[in-house]
Design an enzyme around this catalytic site. Sequence first.
Site, PDB file in Angstrom:
ATOM      1  N   HIS A   1     -13.906  -6.869   1.415  1.00 26.99           N
ATOM      2  CA  HIS A   1     -12.697  -6.978   2.083  1.00 26.99           C
ATOM      3  C   HIS A   1     -12.158  -8.415   1.952  1.00 26.99           C
ATOM      4  CE1 HIS A   1      -8.940  -5.633   3.772  1.00 26.99           C
ATOM      5  NE2 HIS A   1      -8.855  -6.908   4.285  1.00 26.99           N
TER       6      HIS A   1
ATOM      7  N   TYR B   1      -8.375 -10.862  -0.488  1.00 24.57           N
ATOM      8  CA  TYR B   1      -7.512 -12.158  -0.017  1.00 24.57           C
ATOM      9  C   TYR B   1      -7.768 -13.253  -1.035  1.00 24.57           C
ATOM     10  CZ  TYR B   1      -6.533  -9.484   4.010  1.00 24.57           C
ATOM     11  OH  TYR B   1      -6.340  -8.347   4.935  1.00 24.57           O
TER      12      TYR B   1
ATOM     13  N   HIS C   1      -2.109   2.734  -1.366  1.00 29.82           N
ATOM     14  CA  HIS C   1      -2.054   1.309  -0.807  1.00 29.82           C
ATOM     15  C   HIS C   1      -2.348   0.449  -1.718  1.00 29.82           C
ATOM     16  CE1 HIS C   1      -3.417  -1.779   1.895  1.00 29.82           C
ATOM     17  NE2 HIS C   1      -4.660  -1.804   1.535  1.00 29.82           N
ATOM     18  N   PHE C   2      -3.661   0.452  -2.411  1.00 27.42           N
ATOM     19  CA  PHE C   2      -4.123  -0.776  -3.272  1.00 27.42           C
ATOM     20  C   PHE C   2      -3.077  -0.726  -4.563  1.00 27.42           C
ATOM     21  CE2 PHE C   2      -7.711   2.065  -4.138  1.00 27.42           C
ATOM     22  CZ  PHE C   2      -7.743   2.229  -5.734  1.00 27.42           C
ATOM     23  N   HIS C   3      -2.586   0.167  -4.766  1.00 23.88           N
ATOM     24  CA  HIS C   3      -1.533  -0.075  -6.026  1.00 23.88           C
ATOM     25  C   HIS C   3      -0.256  -0.863  -5.742  1.00 23.88           C
ATOM     26  CE1 HIS C   3      -4.341   2.610  -8.282  1.00 23.88           C
ATOM     27  NE2 HIS C   3      -3.757   1.968  -9.357  1.00 23.88           N
TER      28      HIS C   3
ATOM     29  N   ARG D   1      -9.480  11.372  -3.675  1.00 28.13           N
ATOM     30  CA  ARG D   1      -9.442  10.018  -4.262  1.00 28.13           C
ATOM     31  C   ARG D   1     -10.513  10.215  -5.234  1.00 28.13           C
ATOM     32  NH1 ARG D   1     -11.555   4.332  -1.685  1.00 28.13           N
ATOM     33  NH2 ARG D   1     -10.912   3.485  -3.830  1.00 28.13           N
ATOM     34  N   ARG D   2     -10.503   9.184  -6.607  1.00 24.69           N
ATOM     35  CA  ARG D   2     -11.538   9.339  -7.497  1.00 24.69           C
ATOM     36  C   ARG D   2     -12.053  10.782  -7.887  1.00 24.69           C
ATOM     37  NH1 ARG D   2     -15.307   4.272  -4.533  1.00 24.69           N
ATOM     38  NH2 ARG D   2     -14.307   2.860  -5.662  1.00 24.69           N
TER      39      ARG D   2
HETATM   40 FE1  HAS Z   1      -6.283  -3.063   2.013  1.00 20.24          FE
HETATM   41  C1  HAS Z   1      -8.419  -0.470   1.389  1.00 20.24           C
HETATM   42  C2  HAS Z   1      -6.786  -2.445   5.438  1.00 20.24           C
HETATM   43  C3  HAS Z   1      -4.275  -5.977   2.325  1.00 20.24           C
HETATM   44  C4  HAS Z   1      -6.554  -3.937  -1.195  1.00 20.24           C
HETATM   45  N1  HAS Z   1      -7.508  -2.246   0.409  1.00 20.24           N
HETATM   46  C5  HAS Z   1      -8.310  -1.215   0.244  1.00 20.24           C
HETATM   47  C6  HAS Z   1      -8.906  -1.050  -1.056  1.00 20.24           C
HETATM   48  C7  HAS Z   1      -8.254  -2.148  -1.811  1.00 20.24           C
HETATM   49  C8  HAS Z   1      -7.429  -3.048  -0.913  1.00 20.24           C
HETATM   50  C9  HAS Z   1      -8.538  -2.340  -3.359  1.00 20.24           C
HETATM   51  O1  HAS Z   1      -8.680  -1.118   7.304  1.00 20.24           O
HETATM   52  C10 HAS Z   1      -9.540  -0.080  -1.383  1.00 20.24           C
HETATM   53  C11 HAS Z   1     -11.069  -0.316  -1.553  1.00 20.24           C
HETATM   54  C12 HAS Z   1     -11.766   0.636  -1.978  1.00 20.24           C
HETATM   55  O2  HAS Z   1     -11.929   1.190  -3.115  1.00 20.24           O
HETATM   56  O3  HAS Z   1     -12.502   1.482  -1.126  1.00 20.24           O
HETATM   57  N2  HAS Z   1      -5.567  -4.049   3.574  1.00 20.24           N
HETATM   58  C13 HAS Z   1      -5.782  -3.640   4.702  1.00 20.24           C
HETATM   59  C14 HAS Z   1      -4.962  -4.441   5.784  1.00 20.24           C
HETATM   60  C15 HAS Z   1      -4.255  -5.538   4.870  1.00 20.24           C
HETATM   61  C16 HAS Z   1      -4.680  -5.171   3.500  1.00 20.24           C
HETATM   62  C17 HAS Z   1      -4.874  -4.308   7.269  1.00 20.24           C
HETATM   63  N3  HAS Z   1      -5.675  -4.612   0.653  1.00 20.24           N
HETATM   64  C18 HAS Z   1      -4.806  -5.788   1.264  1.00 20.24           C
HETATM   65  C19 HAS Z   1      -4.489  -6.388   0.007  1.00 20.24           C
HETATM   66  C20 HAS Z   1      -5.191  -6.035  -1.088  1.00 20.24           C
HETATM   67  C21 HAS Z   1      -5.828  -4.811  -0.416  1.00 20.24           C
HETATM   68  C22 HAS Z   1      -3.710  -7.639   0.240  1.00 20.24           C
HETATM   69  C23 HAS Z   1      -5.214  -6.533  -2.302  1.00 20.24           C
HETATM   70  C24 HAS Z   1      -4.701  -7.682  -2.640  1.00 20.24           C
HETATM   71  N4  HAS Z   1      -7.380  -1.889   3.170  1.00 20.24           N
HETATM   72  C25 HAS Z   1      -7.284  -1.882   4.222  1.00 20.24           C
HETATM   73  C26 HAS Z   1      -8.438  -0.881   4.892  1.00 20.24           C
HETATM   74  C27 HAS Z   1      -8.947  -0.295   3.825  1.00 20.24           C
HETATM   75  C28 HAS Z   1      -8.170  -0.787   2.685  1.00 20.24           C
HETATM   76  C29 HAS Z   1      -8.624  -0.591   6.403  1.00 20.24           C
HETATM   77  C30 HAS Z   1      -9.996   0.901   3.765  1.00 20.24           C
HETATM   78  C31 HAS Z   1      -9.564   2.001   3.859  1.00 20.24           C
HETATM   79  C32 HAS Z   1     -10.288   3.235   3.696  1.00 20.24           C
HETATM   80  O4  HAS Z   1     -10.563   4.095   4.576  1.00 20.24           O
HETATM   81  O5  HAS Z   1     -11.282   3.163   2.586  1.00 20.24           O
HETATM   82  C33 HAS Z   1      -3.406  -6.758   5.422  1.00 20.24           C
HETATM   83  O6  HAS Z   1      -3.848  -7.837   4.907  1.00 20.24           O
HETATM   84  C34 HAS Z   1      -1.942  -6.326   5.079  1.00 20.24           C
HETATM   85  C35 HAS Z   1      -0.948  -7.054   5.887  1.00 20.24           C
HETATM   86  C36 HAS Z   1       0.348  -7.346   5.046  1.00 20.24           C
HETATM   87  C37 HAS Z   1       1.337  -7.273   5.606  1.00 20.24           C
HETATM   88  C38 HAS Z   1       2.625  -7.316   4.680  1.00 20.24           C
HETATM   89  C39 HAS Z   1       3.619  -8.497   4.808  1.00 20.24           C
HETATM   90  C40 HAS Z   1       4.802  -8.306   4.161  1.00 20.24           C
HETATM   91  C41 HAS Z   1       5.108  -9.251   3.143  1.00 20.24           C
HETATM   92  C42 HAS Z   1       6.362  -8.909   2.263  1.00 20.24           C
HETATM   93  C43 HAS Z   1       7.512  -9.552   3.023  1.00 20.24           C
HETATM   94  C44 HAS Z   1       8.827  -9.018   1.993  1.00 20.24           C
HETATM   95  C45 HAS Z   1       9.875  -9.741   1.699  1.00 20.24           C
HETATM   96  C46 HAS Z   1      10.731  -9.338   0.734  1.00 20.24           C
HETATM   97  C47 HAS Z   1      10.106 -11.115   2.497  1.00 20.24           C
HETATM   98  C48 HAS Z   1       1.653  -7.500   6.949  1.00 20.24           C
HETATM   99  C49 HAS Z   1       4.612 -10.741   2.923  1.00 20.24           C
HETATM  100  C50 HAS Z   1      11.616  -8.298   1.110  1.00 20.24           C
HETATM  101  C51 HAS Z   1      12.845  -7.979   0.183  1.00 20.24           C
HETATM  102  C52 HAS Z   1      13.355  -6.786   0.316  1.00 20.24           C
HETATM  103  C53 HAS Z   1      14.455  -6.583  -0.795  1.00 20.24           C
HETATM  104  C54 HAS Z   1      13.439  -5.604   1.347  1.00 20.24           C
END
Ligand code: HAS
Length: 567
Positions: A219, A223, A375-377, A438-439
Site C-alpha cells: 500500500h 504513495y 479504482h486503480f486505473h 478481476r484477473r
Molecule cells: Fe488504492 C487497492 C484504498 C489511493 C492504487 N489501490 C488498490 C490497488 C491499487 C491501488 C493498484 O482500502 C490494487 C492492488 C491489488 O492489485 O490488489 N486507495 C485506497 C484509499 C486511497 C487509495 C483509501 N490507490 C490509491 C492511490 C493509488 C492506488 C493513490 C495509486 C497511485 N486501494 C484501497 C483499498 C484497496 C486498494 C482498500 C484494496 C481493495 C481490495 O479489496 O483489494 C486514498 O489514498 C485515496 C484518497 C484520495 C482522495 C481524492 C482527492 C482528490 C483529488 C483531486 C481533486 C480534483 C480537483 C480538480 C481539485 C481523497 C486530489 C477538480 C476538477 C474538476 C473539473 C471537477
Amino acid sequence: MRVQGATRFILLSEIVFPFVLLILGVLLGLFQVLARAGILRTDGILGIEYYQGLTLHGTINAIVFTTFFIVGFSNALMMHQLGRPLRLPVQWLSWLLMVVGTLMAAFAMLTGRATVLYTFYPPLTAHWSFYVGVVLLVVGSLLPFFLDWTPSVLAWRRENPTARLPLAVMGVMVTFFLWFVMIIPVAIEILFFLLPVSLGWRETFNPLLTRTLFWFFGHPLVYFWLLPSYIMLYTMLPRLVGGKLYSDAAARLAFLLFLIFSVPVGLHHQYTEGGLTAGWKLWHAFLTFMVALPSFITAFTVAASMEHGARQQGGQGLFGWWAKLPYFSREGDRWLFAYFINGLILFLFGGITGIINASYNHNLVVHNTAFIAGHFHTTVGGLVTLSFLGVSLYMVARLRGTEVQLKGAALWAPYLWMIGFLLFEIAMSVAGFQGVPRRTNMGLSYTDPQSDLYRPDWLMNMQISALGGVIAVIGFVLFMLSFFATLLARPVREPAVEFPMSEALHEEPVALVHNYRPWVAVMVLLIAFSYWAPLYDAAVRGIKAESPAYNERFPVPLKELQTEVRR
Ligand code: HAS
C-alpha cells in the site's frame, strides 16, 4: 541549468527506456480489455499467454515505468532546485542496477518463468531471476537518495542555515524516505522466503506471512507513485495557470501526513483473509481513512491555487473562473496543464472508490472484483500516469533542446485518456457490484456464449470498458507520436534541466512542518504498533499453514510435479 554529457544521457535514458517498455505494457492492457469483453477469444496473443501478459502489464506499468520515471524526475528536480551537479559514479551504478534488474525480470516474464502477477503472491513461485531483478531495480533506485541527494541537501543546509528547504526538495526526500522504509518488509519477503523457495533451498513458505509482508510494502507503494504527482501539482501547476501555490504549509503538512499514515494500513488489502484478527483489520481501516486526509488537503489547496491563477487571468464569479483555466492552451509550457487537470478529474473517482474499498463492510462486496481494477486505473493509471507522461514529454524537450512537436496530439492525448478511463472506471465499478471478477480471461468463460459459464448480464459493462480502453489507447498513440517526434527533432536551444516552478502565495510560519524529527518518530511508533500483532499472528499461526510452491500452469505443488516428471 545547462546539462550535457553523461548527466544528460542518464536523465534522458531514465525517461526514454521505461517509456519504450510502457508501449508493450499498454498494448498488453488493450489485449486484457478486449479478451475480458469476449471480443478476443484466445488464451494468448503474440505468443504471450493471458496471465503472462497480465504480469507484464502490471509489472511494466506499475513498477518499472514508475520507478525509472520517479528516479529520473527526482534527479533532475534535485539538480535544478539545489543548483548542484549529480554525483556521476553513484548515478552510473544506480542506472546499471536498474537496467540490469529490469532486463532480468523481463527475461523471466517474457519466457514464461514468472507468471506471478505484479503482486507475486505466494504460493505462486517465479524463477529466481525475476526476484533478483526486482531487488536490483529497487536497490538501484535507492542509491541516489542515500549517496547523492542526502549529501547534497546537507551541504545546501550548511550553506543556507536559515533558509527553508525548497518544497520540491522536501517532497522528494519524503518520497524516498518512505520508499526506503516500505522496502524493508518486501526485502524480507523476497530474501528469506520467495528466493530460497525459488532456488530450492527451502521447500515451503507461509502464504499468510508473506502476503502480510507484501502489503506492508504494497500500500505505501501507491504513495511512492502518488507523491511525485503531488510535487508537480504543488510546485508546477500553479505557475501554469498564471498563479501561485495557495499555501506552502498545507503542501508540507500533506507530505508529512503521508509519512506517518502511508505504511500502517496494509491490512485493508487483507480484510477477507483468515488468520488475522478483525480488531487489527479495523485499526488499519481507521488509519486508511487518515491517509485520505492529505489527499483532501491537496484537493482543496490545488483548487484554491487554480482559482487564484484563474482570477489573475480575469476569471470572475463563483464558478466563472473555471473558464479561465488553460485547458487547450498551446502557449509556452501551458499545454502541460491538460495532463494535470485530466489526472485530477480521474483522481476524484480514484479517491471515492478508494474510500469505498477501505470501508471494511463495503470491501466485502468489491474485493477481488472488477471494481478494484476500475479504482486503480483512475489512480495509478489516472493522475499518476498522466502527470508522469506530461512531465516526461516536458523533460525530453528540455534535455534534447527541442520544441514539443505535434502539440495538438500532445494536447488531445490526456483528454482521450481521461474519457477512456472514466468510461472504463464506471463500467468496471458497476460490473464489480454485479460480481464480475478481476484477473480473469472472461473471453474463454463468462463472456463466451458457447461456455456453460456464460453471463449475458455481464457483457454490456465489459464491452463499455473495452470501448474505454480503446479510447485511452488512441490517446496514448497520439502521445507516443508527439514524444518520439520531440525526441528526434532538431535541437533549437541548449539542453537544460528546467521546470516551471511556482512561488507560494502564503508562506505561513508553522515551525512543525519544518522539523521532521517528531514526524519520523510518530511514523516508526505507528508502524510498530500497527504491525507487531498481525505479523505475530501470521508467523505463529503460519507454522500450520506452510505451503509448497506452485506456478500458474501447474496448480499442484511443483515438487510433486517434478517427482512425477522424473518417474
Ligand atoms: Fe488504492 C487497492 C484504498 C489511493 C492504487 N489501490 C488498490 C490497488 C491499487 C491501488 C493498484 O482500502 C490494487 C492492488 C491489488 O492489485 O490488489 N486507495 C485506497 C484509499 C486511497 C487509495 C483509501 N490507490 C490509491 C492511490 C493509488 C492506488 C493513490 C495509486 C497511485 N486501494 C484501497 C483499498 C484497496 C486498494 C482498500 C484494496 C481493495 C481490495 O479489496 O483489494 C486514498 O489514498 C485515496 C484518497 C484520495 C482522495 C481524492 C482527492 C482528490 C483529488 C483531486 C481533486 C480534483 C480537483 C480538480 C481539485 C481523497 C486530489 C477538480 C476538477 C474538476 C473539473 C471537477
